[in-house]
Write an enzyme that holds these catalytic residues in place. Structure first.
Site, PDB file in Angstrom:
ATOM      1  N   ASP A 169       4.598  42.845 -40.237  1.00  0.00           N
ATOM      2  CA  ASP A 169       3.299  43.505 -40.087  1.00  0.00           C
ATOM      3  C   ASP A 169       3.392  44.532 -38.963  1.00  0.00           C
ATOM      4  OD1 ASP A 169       3.398  41.318 -38.127  1.00  0.00           O
ATOM      5  OD2 ASP A 169       1.337  41.881 -37.652  1.00  0.00           O
ATOM      6  N   GLU A 171       2.087  39.083 -36.548  1.00  0.00           N
ATOM      7  CA  GLU A 171       2.393  39.100 -35.112  1.00  0.00           C
ATOM      8  C   GLU A 171       1.426  39.988 -34.345  1.00  0.00           C
ATOM      9  OE1 GLU A 171       4.047  39.955 -31.258  1.00  0.00           O
ATOM     10  OE2 GLU A 171       3.659  41.441 -32.802  1.00  0.00           O
TER      11      GLU A 171
HETATM   12 ZN   LIG Z   1       6.431  43.689 -32.423  1.00  0.00          ZN
END
Ligand SMILES: [Zn+2]
Length: 443
Positions: free
Chosen positions: A88, A150
């Site tokens: 992501d 994340e």
């Molecule tokens: Zn990162």
């Protein structure tokens, strides 16, 4: 090996172009969730080509999907290495500030621009390039975990690790989501500061008062808050929270002051804070930042004394200091600093412990040798001023594991900002080092 890596860089460019073209921002309010699914499937397909088996998407507690797979070694006693990255990305933010389309990998001045080109898709391509260079010749057991949320900080993978400790267990964990001190200067990040946030509220009057009729004797909540906040720094800019050590020193590589000035973009004439070196101040010592203040904005403000005011504070907690104790010290300090008998309440918010890697074992030795060969110079040991909660979860779940933070995100990459980019030379050199590490590492 170097020639093999060089011959694979065209493919690395194609791969990174495909991956950057997928706007995998893990926020359904901004981008359709199908984009994250596409990125996850892309990762599955590429690592399957690189010999991984058992590849699949594992849903985590925040609804994101983590890619997991394995590549066992012929020798069952070989050490196990867990490769980490995330697919992501941050949103592009101000699209007008980009000089190139954020989701179209574009070469300019020898760098490749695009959202996620470095953080963290460049690291995914680094892993792939290292694995392709090694081919079938891999002597360690490999595990792969590539998470999908994340950048959201929603903790999906942290929770997944705790629930699936055996699945991800490894002797060495390469958390590839940081970078070198500078292009061409190899480094491992071995410490991270923790954090302790609070909201401090000041109450002084039953309501707002006219500053002409009452200004002077009336206790001013905003002035009291300013007074309290001012006690958190001394004249040199050192963070001064009563009971919190602020004299630590950094023993690893220095962070040159001139480089920091330019990385941070100081205006001319502004000076660096504190009486330590830059690396002491940013990696080894506490730092308090005022994140926000609730008070009337300038436009629309009237001649009134404020009855209430509040501020949100962020305290960075250095390695070796317990984050709970640091937060306790900050709360006590704020209460003690209140002037004029005003009412002060402090609400505790997020808390994260600092991280310190065990860096003396065989994995670190093998990595240092690999970096030396790939870069022709010694690996530096860096700190990082921010937190990566996943590292604490790995350290708590696998106390014996050697955790390495490394990757292609050097300062020029401008991760999280417009015009993010990666230096393809860093992908090549780090893929080279990673391949050498995977060949040279033994328990
Ligand atoms: Zn990162």
């Amino acid at each position: 090996m170097r020639e093999k890596i060089d011959s694979l860089m065209g493919r690395a460019r194609t791969d990174l172009g495909e991956l950057v073209a997928i706007p995998s921002v893990a926020d359904p309010r901004q981008y359709p969730p199908e984009e994250c699914l596409r990125a996850a499937n892309w990762v599955v397909d590429r690592f399957a080509e690189a010999g991984f088996t058992g590849l699949g998407l594992h849903e985590t507690s925040d609804g994101s999907r983590a890619v997991f797979g394995v590549r066992p070694a012929a020798d069952p006693d070989a050490p196990t290495v867990l490769l980490y990255a995330h697919y992501d990305v941050q949103p592009p933010l101000d699209e007008a500030a980009w000089h190139t389309p954020p989701f179209e990998l574009t070469e300019s001045g020898g760098r490749w621009y695009g959202r996620g080109a470095a953080d963290c898709k460049g690291n995914i391509v680094m892993h792939l390039t290292a694995l392709r260079a090694l081919g079938d010749d891999i002597g360690v057991n490999l595990k792969l975990i590539v998470e999908g949320s994340e950048e959201q900080g929603t903790g999906g993978l942290e929770d997944f690790v705790v629930r699936n400790p055996e699945l991800l267990r490894a002797d060495a964990i390469l958390v590839c989501d940081t970078g070198n001190a500078a292009v061409g200067v190899p480094a491992a990040t071995v410490t991270l500061r923790g954090l302790a946030n609070v909201v401090v509220s000041v109450e002084a009057l039953a309501g707002e008062l006219h500053s002409g009729m009452f200004g002077g004797p009336a206790p001013d909540a905003l002035a009291a808050l300013v007074h309290i906040l001012a006690t958190l720094r001394d004249a040199d800019g050192n963070t001064t929270v009563t009971g919190l050590d602020n004299g630590q020193t950094w023993s690893g590589a220095p962070y040159p002051a001139e480089q920091f000035r330019s990385d941070a973009g100081l205006v001319e004439g502004a000076s660096l804070l504190g009486d330590g070196t830059v690396s002491d101040m940013v990696w080894a010592r506490p730092a308090v930042t005022v994140l926000g203040i609730d008070c009337p904005p300038v436009v629309g403000s009237a001649a009134a004394i404020q009855s209430h005011a509040r501020a949100r504070l962020n305290l960075r907690v250095p390695p070796g200091t317990d984050a709970v104790k640091a937060q306790d010290a900050l709360v006590a300090h704020l209460q003690a600093a209140a002037p004029w008998g005003v009412r002060v309440t402090v609400e505790r918010e997020a808390l994260g412990q600092p991280f310190e890697a065990r860096s003396g074992g065989p994995a670190y030795r093998a990595l240092a040798a690999a970096m030396r060969e790939a870069y022709g110079r010694e690996m530096a040991y860096l700190g990082q001023g921010g937190s990566i909660p996943l590292c604490n979860v790995f350290a708590e779940t696998y106390p014996e594991a050697e955790i390495v933070l490394m990757g292609v995100e050097e300062p020029l990459a401008l991760i999280h900002a417009p015009n993010e980019s990666v230096d393809p030379g860093e992908i090549a050199r780090l893929a080279h080092a990673e391949a050498l590490f995977l060949s040279g590492y033994r328990k």
